[in-house]
Enzyme design. Structure first.
Site, mmCIF file in Angstrom:
data_model
loop_
_atom_site.group_PDB
_atom_site.id
_atom_site.type_symbol
_atom_site.label_atom_id
_atom_site.label_comp_id
_atom_site.label_asym_id
_atom_site.label_seq_id
_atom_site.Cartn_x
_atom_site.Cartn_y
_atom_site.Cartn_z
ATOM 1 N N ILE A 233 0.839 -1.197 0.000
ATOM 2 C CA ILE A 233 0.000 0.000 0.000
ATOM 3 C C ILE A 233 0.875 1.248 0.000
ATOM 4 O O ILE A 233 0.420 2.335 0.354
ATOM 5 C CB ILE A 233 -0.971 0.017 1.205
ATOM 6 N N ARG A 235 4.112 2.594 -2.555
ATOM 7 C CA ARG A 235 4.221 3.045 -3.939
ATOM 8 C C ARG A 235 4.708 1.876 -4.772
ATOM 9 O O ARG A 235 5.446 1.015 -4.304
ATOM 10 C CB ARG A 235 5.198 4.220 -4.064
ATOM 11 N N GLU A 264 1.710 3.075 -12.952
ATOM 12 C CA GLU A 264 0.268 3.365 -12.967
ATOM 13 C C GLU A 264 -0.082 4.365 -14.064
ATOM 14 O O GLU A 264 0.672 5.311 -14.309
ATOM 15 C CB GLU A 264 -0.150 3.928 -11.600
ATOM 16 N N HIS A 282 -5.578 1.773 -6.811
ATOM 17 C CA HIS A 282 -5.033 2.818 -5.931
ATOM 18 C C HIS A 282 -6.153 3.504 -5.139
ATOM 19 O O HIS A 282 -6.363 4.710 -5.215
ATOM 20 C CB HIS A 282 -4.239 3.850 -6.734
ATOM 21 N N GLY A 284 -6.338 3.691 -1.827
ATOM 22 C CA GLY A 284 -5.912 3.944 -0.454
ATOM 23 C C GLY A 284 -6.658 5.041 0.283
ATOM 24 O O GLY A 284 -7.058 4.860 1.433
#
Length: 315
Positions: A233, A235, A264, A282, A284
């Protein structure tokens, strides 16, 4: 009125607050700024509110620079060359506290989903292939009581550790580059490979970029137990993605849960094809109240700069 560039669409409440104070330009593109576009932004605006994917590399900080502050939307800022910004007289801030709990929650989501094969199970049901409950069907990893290893014991790492310890009775080990005292029962492990070998579940929460690029390489993954679950979680650039794919394809580790990727939004087909991986886009901090708090925190740093005060979340 100072000119402010906001590089990606933000919640309406944040945009309204920004427009009440600054002359705001809002980009409508979803892709990040190229290096050339970042250089132009530094030339044309007094302040910029950037985020993940914007190309504020060293090359962007050349020529005439008007911008005085980059108030990053997000805790990670590996897309900004902070040393180059500082040399050019551009202050940089981020949004650390606002993201902690939401990111830790996604960490737990991935732990549970990867261990209990939730993604695989949902695909089975959606495909109409589920034939009914069976005693040995879809057997996964029992989470309660397993040892979790946290890589990077900062705010997010500690938040994940607390959830694991107090929610699931999981012994906590952690690896940190420097000695770190924490206010919970947890043991610091001296080497990364020792942590990978001892823990049942690994969660990566270190900042991206710099010395952490490629931190989780083939050797680190090889140290894990064959029953181990790997969660990232942090990079995407922290992990050697090819090495992770190979480890998962060979069954060298049992599974993985990923919210971030090396390039990404590109996710390798080889990774998407694996059943023993849970992959999220992504997510988070993807909750409205969290994104509002992040945006307001970034804006507060710009206001502080405009008023000649120290940035509350300077990096």
């Amino acid at each position: 009125m100072k000119k402010l560039l906001i590089t990606r669409a933000l919640p309406d409440s944040v945009l309204a607050a920004a427009r009440a104070r600054f002359d705001v330009t809002l980009r409508t593109e979803t892709a990040g700024l190229s290096v050339a576009e970042a250089a132009a932004a530094l030339r044309d605006y007094d302040a910029v509110l950037p985020t993940l994917g914007d190309g504020f590399t060293a090359e962007a900080f050349t020529g005439d620079i008007r911008c005085g502050v980059l108030a990053n939307f997000g805790v990670g800022y590996n897309h900004i060359d902070v040393a180059a910004a500082r040399a050019a007289g551009v202050a940089v801030s981020n949004t650390p506290d606002a993201v902690t709990d939401a990111t830790a929650d996604i960490g737990l989501t991935l732990i549970l989903s990867a261990c209990r094969r939730a993604g695989e199970g949902e695909r089975l049901v959606r495909a109409g292939l589920w034939t009914g409950w069976q005693p040995t069907q879809m057997l996964g990893t029992h989470v309660t009581g397993k040892t979790v290893g946290i890589i990077g014991m900062g705010r997010i790492g500690q938040a994940v550790a607390r959830r694991c310890l107090y929610g699931f009775d999981m012994p906590v080990l952690y690896f940190n580059r420097s000695p770190k005292m924490v206010d919970m029962p947890a043991r610091q492990v001296d080497s990364l490979h020792d942590l990978m070998a001892q823990a049942d579940i690994i969660v990566v929460t270190v900042p991206g970029g710099g010395a952490n690029t490629g931190l989780i390489d083939a050797a680190a993954l090889a140290a894990m137990k064959p029953t181990g679950i790997f969660v990232n979680i942090a990079r995407g650039d922290v992990v050697d993605e090819d090495a992770l794919i190979a480890a998962l394809q060979k069954g060298q580790i049992a599974g993985a849960g990923l919210d971030v990727f090396a390039k990404e939004p590109f996710v390798p087909e080889a990774l998407r094809a694996l059943e023993n991986v849970v992959i999220l886009p992504h997510l988070g901090t993807a909750a409205l109240e969290v994104r509002e708090a992040m945006g307001q925190m970034a804006l507060d740093n710009i206001i502080a700069w405009d008023e000649g005060r120290a940035l509350p979340q300077a990096v």
